[in-house]
Write an enzyme that holds these catalytic residues in place. Structure first.
Site, PDB file in Angstrom:
ATOM      1  N   SER A  10       0.979  -1.590  -0.336  1.00 45.45           N
ATOM      2  CA  SER A  10       0.061  -0.129  -0.283  1.00 45.45           C
ATOM      3  C   SER A  10       0.800   1.029   0.143  1.00 45.45           C
ATOM      4  O   SER A  10       0.387   2.271  -0.015  1.00 45.45           O
ATOM      5  CB  SER A  10      -0.808   0.080   0.930  1.00 45.45           C
ATOM      6  OG  SER A  10      -0.328   0.409   2.560  1.00 45.45           O
ATOM      7  N   HIS A  11       2.454   1.153   0.595  1.00 45.49           N
ATOM      8  CA  HIS A  11       3.007   1.976   0.748  1.00 45.49           C
ATOM      9  C   HIS A  11       4.220   2.349  -0.878  1.00 45.49           C
ATOM     10  O   HIS A  11       5.113   2.601   0.091  1.00 45.49           O
ATOM     11  CB  HIS A  11       3.069   2.748   1.602  1.00 45.49           C
ATOM     12  CG  HIS A  11       1.845   3.514   2.189  1.00 45.49           C
ATOM     13  ND1 HIS A  11       1.414   2.156   2.895  1.00 45.49           N
ATOM     14  CD2 HIS A  11       1.398   4.453   2.785  1.00 45.49           C
ATOM     15  CE1 HIS A  11       0.051   3.184   3.250  1.00 45.49           C
ATOM     16  NE2 HIS A  11       0.164   4.525   3.287  1.00 45.49           N
ATOM     17  N   GLU A  61      -4.551   0.274   1.762  1.00 47.54           N
ATOM     18  CA  GLU A  61      -4.665  -0.849   2.128  1.00 47.54           C
ATOM     19  C   GLU A  61      -6.593  -1.719   1.399  1.00 47.54           C
ATOM     20  O   GLU A  61      -7.013  -2.044   0.604  1.00 47.54           O
ATOM     21  CB  GLU A  61      -4.543  -1.822   3.294  1.00 47.54           C
ATOM     22  CG  GLU A  61      -5.094  -3.344   3.178  1.00 47.54           C
ATOM     23  CD  GLU A  61      -3.656  -3.989   2.722  1.00 47.54           C
ATOM     24  OE1 GLU A  61      -3.660  -5.284   2.052  1.00 47.54           O
ATOM     25  OE2 GLU A  61      -2.124  -3.142   2.667  1.00 47.54           O
TER      26      GLU A  61
END
Ligand code: NDP
Ligand code: PYC
Length: 339
Positions: free
Chosen positions: A49-50, A190
């Site tokens: 997610s990052h 997410e």
């Protein structure tokens, strides 16, 4: 996702792709480098997610015009143990990078110091920052509000950000002890990834616009996310709003989303980073006591539990050896950003 639906990339290729996309969308060279470092670190450590997914978010934000492409951070030495870095409306990474040596020097001189980043746009994970503070031999704490997406425990309307808290502790001869988590049940990124993949979300992550529990990612994104640990996560999230908002003269998550005004940019506001030098309390005995702390970690792993960041450090080792694999649909979306 089957391996055939993944695109293999070296970390150098990930960095080159990030630089090309960010430059194509007008970001100035210093910011390109600082942002690329965190995007590559996220992908390298298997934080989906990052990692490179954040480039989509970052370009969306650049397109809104709500982030400065080139502001140079301005450092204000406000007190012996305090430094404030004005990011001038740009992404937070460069402001952090420029302020870090000042923060570290102040922590070593005073035993403890704090840095406020002000007027920055934040879309990143916090662990790269606490790891960078710990690399100076310091204990680190970092936190930032985001956009009002999360309902307080017992409520149904978004008020808090996903408000991450990250903590780092230096360990002799080992990667530092680091945890970094949203005070919502999960990071918003997410849930966005679940929506992209057409997958349901677990119960407890969000409620729909009518306040009803939902496993539909889009409905939760349009309704409200939930805090982790009920009232406990809710209180921690409140604290993040306070100490990285009004306490440092910056925005709450509700103010940040009002400032966004529907544009869809990343959160805008402040971040608080605290650094503690073990030698402050302990002087020459610091190493002895830091070594004693290892018994706590041994007590966790010794009973088969894992330390936070263990998965990430294992992912880092894999990526450094073999490169990474990016889902084909995401890779294709990233390529389109170069058009
Ligand atoms: P996770 O719930 O995935 O993980 C949070 C932390 O818990 C990590 O340190 C993780 O280590 C650790 N952990 C997970 N499972 C276990 C376990 N079974 N035992 C021990 N430790 C465990 O993270 P979130 O979804 O809450 O947040 C993800 C990221 O999103 C964070 O990096 C955060 O900074 C970022 N974020 C940024 C925001 C911003 O405004 N800038 C807002 C919200 C989130 P490991 O990584 O090794 O699994
Ligand atoms: O995933 O919640 C999130 C997030 C917000 C800002 C950066 N990441």
């Amino acid at each position: 996702m089957p391996v055939s639906d993944m695109v293999a990339m070296t970390l150098d290729e990930v960095a080159a792709l990030s630089r090309a996309i960010l430059t194509r969308h007008g970001l100035s060279p210093d910011h390109v480098e600082a942002v690329t470092a965190t995007v590559v670190a996220g992908e390298r450590d298997e934080c989906a997610s990052h990692g490179v997914y954040r480039l989509l978010v970052c370009v969306n934000t650049l397109r809104t015009g709500k982030v400065s492409m080139d502001a140079a951070p301005v450092i204000h030495d406000v007190a012996p143990a305090l430094v404030r870095v004005d990011a001038g409306g740009a992404f937070a990474q460069l402001a952090f990078e420029r302020g870090l040596p000042v923060l570290a020097a102040k922590a070593k001189a005073n035993g403890i110091a704090a840095m406020a980043l002000n007027r920055c746009v934040h879309f990143a994970a916090l662990w790269p920052e606490v790891e960078a503070v710990v690399a100076h031999g310091l204990v680190a704490l970092a936190t930032t509000p985001s956009h009002a997406w999360v309902a307080p425990a017992g409520g149904v309307k978004p008020l808090f950000g996903t408000n991450p808290i990250a903590f780092g502790w230096p360990r002799p001869g080992a990667y530092p002890y680091v945890f970094d988590f949203a005070t919502s049940a999960v990071a918003r990124g997410e849930i966005e990834l679940h929506r992209r993949a057409g997958k349901p979300i677990p119960e407890g992550w969000g409620i729909d616009a009518d306040g009803q529990p939902t496993t539909d990612a889009a409905a939760a994104l349009g309704g409200a996310m939930l805090t982790f640990g009920g009232h406990k996560g809710s209180a921690l999230s409140t604290m993040v709003e306070l100490i990285a908002g009004p306490l440092i003269g910056d925005m709450t998550s509700a103010e940040s989303i009002a400032f966004d005004d529907g544009a869809g940019s990343s959160p805008y506001g402040g971040e608080l980073i605290v650094a503690i030098d073990p030698a402050g309390f302990l002087g020459a005995q610091a190493a002895e006591h830091i070594a004693r702390a290892e018994a706590v970690f041994d007590g966790i792993t010794g009973q088969g539990a894992r330390l936070p960041s263990q998965r990430r450090y294992e992912g880092r080792a894999r990526s450094l050896a073999n490169g990474v694999r990016v889902p084909r649909p995401l890779y294709d979306d990233l390529q389109r950003l170069l058009d």
